[in-house]
Write an enzyme that holds these catalytic residues in place. Structure first.
Site, PDB file in Angstrom:
ATOM      1  N   ARG A   1      28.481 -16.201   8.173  1.00 62.55           N
ATOM      2  CA  ARG A   1      27.163 -16.724   7.795  1.00 62.55           C
ATOM      3  C   ARG A   1      27.308 -17.994   6.940  1.00 62.55           C
ATOM      4  O   ARG A   1      26.533 -18.933   7.069  1.00 62.55           O
ATOM      5  CB  ARG A   1      26.378 -15.639   7.027  1.00 62.55           C
ATOM      6  CG  ARG A   1      24.926 -16.009   6.755  1.00 62.55           C
ATOM      7  CD  ARG A   1      24.103 -14.811   6.325  1.00 62.55           C
ATOM      8  NE  ARG A   1      24.284 -14.509   4.911  1.00 62.55           N
ATOM      9  CZ  ARG A   1      23.634 -13.538   4.263  1.00 62.55           C
ATOM     10  NH1 ARG A   1      22.775 -12.762   4.899  1.00 62.55           N
ATOM     11  NH2 ARG A   1      23.832 -13.327   2.980  1.00 62.55           N
TER      12      ARG A   1
ATOM     13  N   ARG B   1      16.826  -3.919  -7.771  1.00 66.19           N
ATOM     14  CA  ARG B   1      18.289  -4.023  -7.846  1.00 66.19           C
ATOM     15  C   ARG B   1      18.839  -3.432  -9.130  1.00 66.19           C
ATOM     16  O   ARG B   1      20.064  -3.432  -9.314  1.00 66.19           O
ATOM     17  CB  ARG B   1      18.708  -5.483  -7.766  1.00 66.19           C
ATOM     18  CG  ARG B   1      19.086  -5.950  -6.348  1.00 66.19           C
ATOM     19  CD  ARG B   1      19.274  -7.421  -6.463  1.00 66.19           C
ATOM     20  NE  ARG B   1      20.211  -8.064  -5.622  1.00 66.19           N
ATOM     21  CZ  ARG B   1      19.882  -8.799  -4.546  1.00 66.19           C
ATOM     22  NH1 ARG B   1      18.652  -8.854  -4.114  1.00 66.19           N
ATOM     23  NH2 ARG B   1      20.806  -9.464  -3.900  1.00 66.19           N
TER      24      ARG B   1
ATOM     25  N   LYS C   1      19.549  -6.174   5.688  1.00 66.32           N
ATOM     26  CA  LYS C   1      18.213  -5.770   5.225  1.00 66.32           C
ATOM     27  C   LYS C   1      17.135  -6.748   5.695  1.00 66.32           C
ATOM     28  O   LYS C   1      16.089  -6.343   6.198  1.00 66.32           O
ATOM     29  CB  LYS C   1      18.166  -5.676   3.686  1.00 66.32           C
ATOM     30  CG  LYS C   1      19.210  -4.740   3.089  1.00 66.32           C
ATOM     31  CD  LYS C   1      19.054  -4.613   1.575  1.00 66.32           C
ATOM     32  CE  LYS C   1      19.299  -5.883   0.799  1.00 66.32           C
ATOM     33  NZ  LYS C   1      20.703  -6.329   0.748  1.00 66.32           N
TER      34      LYS C   1
ATOM     35  N   ARG D   1      28.676 -11.048  -6.032  1.00 65.19           N
ATOM     36  CA  ARG D   1      27.444 -10.370  -5.578  1.00 65.19           C
ATOM     37  C   ARG D   1      27.727  -8.904  -5.244  1.00 65.19           C
ATOM     38  O   ARG D   1      26.929  -8.018  -5.558  1.00 65.19           O
ATOM     39  CB  ARG D   1      26.853 -11.098  -4.371  1.00 65.19           C
ATOM     40  CG  ARG D   1      26.313 -12.477  -4.750  1.00 65.19           C
ATOM     41  CD  ARG D   1      26.006 -13.321  -3.536  1.00 65.19           C
ATOM     42  NE  ARG D   1      24.876 -12.821  -2.775  1.00 65.19           N
ATOM     43  CZ  ARG D   1      24.644 -13.099  -1.495  1.00 65.19           C
ATOM     44  NH1 ARG D   1      25.497 -13.853  -0.818  1.00 65.19           N
ATOM     45  NH2 ARG D   1      23.589 -12.624  -0.897  1.00 65.19           N
TER      46      ARG D   1
ATOM     47  N   ARG E   1      24.914 -21.250   2.910  1.00 63.50           N
ATOM     48  CA  ARG E   1      24.273 -20.788   1.667  1.00 63.50           C
ATOM     49  C   ARG E   1      25.311 -20.737   0.563  1.00 63.50           C
ATOM     50  O   ARG E   1      26.312 -20.037   0.700  1.00 63.50           O
ATOM     51  CB  ARG E   1      23.723 -19.371   1.912  1.00 63.50           C
ATOM     52  CG  ARG E   1      22.239 -19.251   1.743  1.00 63.50           C
ATOM     53  CD  ARG E   1      21.791 -17.852   2.108  1.00 63.50           C
ATOM     54  NE  ARG E   1      21.948 -16.908   1.015  1.00 63.50           N
ATOM     55  CZ  ARG E   1      21.449 -15.680   1.028  1.00 63.50           C
ATOM     56  NH1 ARG E   1      20.763 -15.259   2.069  1.00 63.50           N
ATOM     57  NH2 ARG E   1      21.621 -14.880   0.009  1.00 63.50           N
TER      58      ARG E   1
HETATM   59  P1  AMP Z   1      19.422 -11.947  -1.835  1.00 59.71           P
HETATM   60  O1  AMP Z   1      19.079 -12.949  -0.788  1.00 59.71           O
HETATM   61  O2  AMP Z   1      18.477 -10.769  -1.884  1.00 59.71           O
HETATM   62  O3  AMP Z   1      20.872 -11.494  -1.782  1.00 59.71           O
HETATM   63  O4  AMP Z   1      19.235 -12.680  -3.247  1.00 59.71           O
HETATM   64  C1  AMP Z   1      19.943 -13.866  -3.568  1.00 59.71           C
HETATM   65  C2  AMP Z   1      20.111 -13.948  -5.085  1.00 59.71           C
HETATM   66  O5  AMP Z   1      18.831 -13.949  -5.726  1.00 59.71           O
HETATM   67  C3  AMP Z   1      20.842 -12.787  -5.725  1.00 59.71           C
HETATM   68  O6  AMP Z   1      22.246 -12.928  -5.665  1.00 59.71           O
HETATM   69  C4  AMP Z   1      20.322 -12.844  -7.160  1.00 59.71           C
HETATM   70  O7  AMP Z   1      20.902 -13.924  -7.890  1.00 59.71           O
HETATM   71  C5  AMP Z   1      18.856 -13.196  -6.924  1.00 59.71           C
HETATM   72  N1  AMP Z   1      18.027 -11.987  -6.733  1.00 59.71           N
HETATM   73  C6  AMP Z   1      17.314 -11.639  -5.610  1.00 59.71           C
HETATM   74  N2  AMP Z   1      16.659 -10.481  -5.801  1.00 59.71           N
HETATM   75  C7  AMP Z   1      16.952 -10.073  -7.065  1.00 59.71           C
HETATM   76  C8  AMP Z   1      16.588  -8.938  -7.843  1.00 59.71           C
HETATM   77  N3  AMP Z   1      15.797  -7.977  -7.342  1.00 59.71           N
HETATM   78  N4  AMP Z   1      17.074  -8.860  -9.108  1.00 59.71           N
HETATM   79  C9  AMP Z   1      17.858  -9.823  -9.625  1.00 59.71           C
HETATM   80  N5  AMP Z   1      18.263 -10.902  -8.938  1.00 59.71           N
HETATM   81  C10 AMP Z   1      17.811 -11.049  -7.664  1.00 59.71           C
END
Ligand code: AMP
Length: 190
Positions: free
Chosen positions: A127, A88, A13, A144, A133
Protein backbone atom coordinates in the site's frame (compact mmCIF):
# COMPACT_ATOMS: atom_id res chain seq x y z
CA UNK A 1 -27.73 -1.39 14.45
CA UNK A 2 -24.39 0.19 15.34
CA UNK A 3 -21.23 -1.66 14.53
CA UNK A 4 -17.53 -1.38 15.26
CA UNK A 5 -15.06 -2.86 12.79
CA UNK A 6 -12.13 -3.75 14.98
CA UNK A 7 -8.58 -4.76 14.15
CA UNK A 8 -5.03 -3.50 13.70
CA UNK A 9 -4.16 -0.93 11.04
CA UNK A 10 -4.44 -2.31 7.49
CA UNK A 11 -6.68 -5.20 8.58
CA UNK A 12 -9.21 -4.16 5.92
CA UNK A 13 -11.65 -2.23 8.13
CA UNK A 14 -12.04 0.69 5.73
CA UNK A 15 -12.62 -1.52 2.70
CA UNK A 16 -15.29 -3.56 4.46
CA UNK A 17 -16.91 -0.46 5.95
CA UNK A 18 -17.28 1.12 2.51
CA UNK A 19 -19.00 -2.00 1.23
CA UNK A 20 -21.46 -1.98 4.11
CA UNK A 21 -22.24 1.66 3.39
CA UNK A 22 -23.10 0.77 -0.20
CA UNK A 23 -24.95 -2.45 0.53
CA UNK A 24 -26.78 -1.61 3.76
CA UNK A 25 -26.88 2.16 4.05
CA UNK A 26 -24.75 2.43 7.17
CA UNK A 27 -23.02 5.73 7.85
CA UNK A 28 -19.25 5.15 8.13
CA UNK A 29 -17.45 7.14 10.80
CA UNK A 30 -13.70 6.81 10.34
CA UNK A 31 -11.64 9.05 12.59
CA UNK A 32 -8.58 8.38 10.39
CA UNK A 33 -10.49 9.74 7.34
CA UNK A 34 -11.74 12.72 9.37
CA UNK A 35 -8.22 13.55 10.54
CA UNK A 36 -6.80 13.20 7.01
CA UNK A 37 -9.54 15.53 5.74
CA UNK A 38 -8.66 18.05 8.46
CA UNK A 39 -5.04 17.93 7.36
CA UNK A 40 -5.91 18.29 3.69
CA UNK A 41 -8.01 21.37 4.48
CA UNK A 42 -5.11 22.94 6.40
CA UNK A 43 -7.34 23.62 9.42
CA UNK A 44 -5.82 24.30 12.86
CA UNK A 45 -6.90 20.81 13.94
CA UNK A 46 -5.18 19.32 10.89
CA UNK A 47 -1.98 21.18 11.68
CA UNK A 48 -2.17 20.13 15.32
CA UNK A 49 -2.41 16.39 14.55
CA UNK A 50 -0.14 16.12 11.51
CA UNK A 51 3.11 15.30 13.29
CA UNK A 52 1.47 12.80 15.64
CA UNK A 53 -0.19 10.97 12.74
CA UNK A 54 3.05 10.85 10.77
CA UNK A 55 4.81 9.35 13.78
CA UNK A 56 2.28 6.49 13.94
CA UNK A 57 1.09 7.38 17.45
CA UNK A 58 -2.46 8.05 18.53
CA UNK A 59 -3.85 11.57 18.66
CA UNK A 60 -5.47 12.57 21.94
CA UNK A 61 -8.72 11.00 23.06
CA UNK A 62 -10.28 14.47 23.42
CA UNK A 63 -9.69 15.29 19.74
CA UNK A 64 -11.22 12.12 18.30
CA UNK A 65 -14.10 12.06 20.79
CA UNK A 66 -15.00 15.61 19.71
CA UNK A 67 -14.96 14.52 16.05
CA UNK A 68 -17.26 11.58 16.75
CA UNK A 69 -19.58 13.70 18.87
CA UNK A 70 -19.97 16.17 15.99
CA UNK A 71 -20.46 13.40 13.41
CA UNK A 72 -23.23 11.76 15.45
CA UNK A 73 -24.99 15.10 15.81
CA UNK A 74 -24.64 15.74 12.07
CA UNK A 75 -26.34 12.45 11.12
CA UNK A 76 -29.70 12.33 12.86
CA UNK A 77 -31.87 9.45 11.73
CA UNK A 78 -28.96 7.43 10.30
CA UNK A 79 -30.01 3.77 9.99
CA UNK A 80 -26.84 2.74 11.79
CA UNK A 81 -23.21 3.72 12.19
CA UNK A 82 -20.06 1.78 11.39
CA UNK A 83 -17.16 2.95 13.52
CA UNK A 84 -13.88 2.32 11.72
CA UNK A 85 -10.63 3.08 13.55
CA UNK A 86 -12.58 4.32 16.58
CA UNK A 87 -12.58 3.63 19.49
CA UNK A 88 -8.87 2.94 19.93
CA UNK A 89 -8.57 3.31 23.72
CA UNK A 90 -10.73 2.30 26.66
CA UNK A 91 -11.42 6.00 27.36
CA UNK A 92 -12.73 6.40 23.79
CA UNK A 93 -14.94 3.33 24.15
CA UNK A 94 -16.44 4.66 27.37
CA UNK A 95 -17.04 8.05 25.77
CA UNK A 96 -18.70 6.37 22.78
CA UNK A 97 -21.10 4.49 25.05
CA UNK A 98 -22.03 7.75 26.76
CA UNK A 99 -22.51 9.60 23.45
CA UNK A 100 -24.70 6.85 21.98
CA UNK A 101 -26.75 6.70 25.19
CA UNK A 102 -27.75 10.33 24.57
CA UNK A 103 -29.57 9.05 21.49
CA UNK A 104 -30.94 5.96 23.22
CA UNK A 105 -28.47 3.80 21.28
CA UNK A 106 -25.63 1.41 21.90
CA UNK A 107 -22.99 -0.68 20.15
CA UNK A 108 -24.74 -3.82 18.93
CA UNK A 109 -21.79 -5.66 17.40
CA UNK A 110 -18.02 -5.45 17.42
CA UNK A 111 -16.57 -7.42 14.53
CA UNK A 112 -12.92 -8.19 14.99
CA UNK A 113 -10.97 -8.85 11.81
CA UNK A 114 -8.42 -11.47 12.84
CA UNK A 115 -5.14 -11.00 10.96
CA UNK A 116 -1.52 -11.98 11.41
CA UNK A 117 1.17 -9.35 11.77
CA UNK A 118 3.60 -10.64 9.14
CA UNK A 119 0.91 -10.50 6.45
CA UNK A 120 -0.09 -7.02 7.56
CA UNK A 121 3.44 -5.77 7.11
CA UNK A 122 3.48 -7.23 3.57
CA UNK A 123 0.09 -5.64 2.84
CA UNK A 124 1.21 -2.23 4.05
CA UNK A 125 4.52 -2.34 2.22
CA UNK A 126 2.45 -2.78 -0.97
CA UNK A 127 0.00 0.00 0.00
CA UNK A 128 2.94 2.32 0.73
CA UNK A 129 4.34 1.69 -2.73
CA UNK A 130 0.93 2.30 -4.35
CA UNK A 131 -0.49 5.19 -2.30
CA UNK A 132 2.53 6.73 -0.56
CA UNK A 133 0.76 7.36 2.76
CA UNK A 134 3.52 8.64 5.05
CA UNK A 135 2.33 6.60 8.02
CA UNK A 136 2.51 3.38 5.97
CA UNK A 137 6.30 3.53 5.77
CA UNK A 138 7.69 0.41 7.44
CA UNK A 139 9.17 2.10 10.54
CA UNK A 140 6.03 4.09 11.25
CA UNK A 141 3.85 1.08 10.64
CA UNK A 142 5.66 -0.79 13.42
CA UNK A 143 4.79 2.12 15.76
CA UNK A 144 1.14 1.91 14.64
CA UNK A 145 1.09 -1.83 15.34
CA UNK A 146 2.56 -1.20 18.78
CA UNK A 147 -0.07 1.45 19.52
CA UNK A 148 -2.68 -1.12 18.55
CA UNK A 149 -1.36 -3.84 20.82
CA UNK A 150 -0.68 -1.53 23.78
CA UNK A 151 -3.70 0.79 23.67
CA UNK A 152 -6.38 -0.73 21.44
CA UNK A 153 -6.23 -4.50 21.99
CA UNK A 154 -7.26 -3.99 25.67
CA UNK A 155 -10.70 -3.09 24.27
CA UNK A 156 -11.29 -6.72 23.34
CA UNK A 157 -12.20 -7.79 26.90
CA UNK A 158 -14.21 -4.55 27.29
CA UNK A 159 -16.50 -5.61 24.45
CA UNK A 160 -16.18 -9.33 25.16
CA UNK A 161 -17.67 -8.75 28.59
CA UNK A 162 -20.63 -7.00 26.99
CA UNK A 163 -21.29 -10.04 24.78
CA UNK A 164 -21.12 -8.10 21.51
CA UNK A 165 -17.72 -9.26 20.19
CA UNK A 166 -17.50 -11.59 17.17
CA UNK A 167 -14.36 -12.58 15.25
CA UNK A 168 -14.09 -13.20 11.54
CA UNK A 169 -11.06 -14.36 9.56
CA UNK A 170 -9.58 -11.16 8.16
CA UNK A 171 -6.91 -13.04 6.19
CA UNK A 172 -9.47 -14.52 3.81
CA UNK A 173 -10.28 -12.87 0.46
CA UNK A 174 -12.11 -9.55 0.49
CA UNK A 175 -15.24 -11.33 -0.77
CA UNK A 176 -15.22 -14.00 1.88
CA UNK A 177 -14.53 -11.49 4.68
CA UNK A 178 -17.56 -9.56 3.40
CA UNK A 179 -19.64 -12.77 3.42
CA UNK A 180 -18.60 -13.52 7.01
CA UNK A 181 -19.53 -10.01 8.10
CA UNK A 182 -22.89 -10.32 6.34
CA UNK A 183 -23.54 -13.59 8.18
CA UNK A 184 -22.84 -11.87 11.51
CA UNK A 185 -25.13 -8.97 10.69
CA UNK A 186 -27.90 -11.27 9.50
CA UNK A 187 -27.69 -13.16 12.76
CA UNK A 188 -26.36 -16.39 11.27
CA UNK A 189 -23.02 -16.36 13.07
CA UNK A 190 -22.23 -15.40 16.63
P1 AMP B 1 -6.19 5.11 10.54
O1 AMP B 1 -6.36 5.48 9.10
O2 AMP B 1 -7.49 4.75 11.22
O3 AMP B 1 -5.13 4.05 10.77
O4 AMP B 1 -5.68 6.43 11.29
C1 AMP B 1 -4.49 7.09 10.91
C2 AMP B 1 -3.91 7.82 12.12
O5 AMP B 1 -4.86 8.76 12.63
C3 AMP B 1 -3.59 6.94 13.31
O6 AMP B 1 -2.32 6.33 13.20
C4 AMP B 1 -3.64 7.95 14.46
O7 AMP B 1 -2.50 8.80 14.47
C5 AMP B 1 -4.84 8.80 14.04
N1 AMP B 1 -6.11 8.24 14.55
C6 AMP B 1 -7.17 7.79 13.80
N2 AMP B 1 -8.17 7.37 14.60
C7 AMP B 1 -7.75 7.56 15.88
C8 AMP B 1 -8.33 7.30 17.16
N3 AMP B 1 -9.55 6.75 17.27
N4 AMP B 1 -7.60 7.63 18.25
C9 AMP B 1 -6.39 8.20 18.16
N5 AMP B 1 -5.77 8.44 16.99
C10 AMP B 1 -6.44 8.13 15.84
Amino acid sequence: MNLILFGPPAAGKGTQAKRLVEERGFVQLSTGDMLRAARASGSPLGQEVAAIMDSGQLVSDAVVIRLIEAALAANPGAPGFIFDGFPRTVAQAEALDALLARYGQRIDRVIRLGVDEASLIARVTKRFAEQGRADDNPDTFVTRLRAYSDQTAPLLPFYGDKGVLVEVDGMASMESVAASIAAVLDGNLR
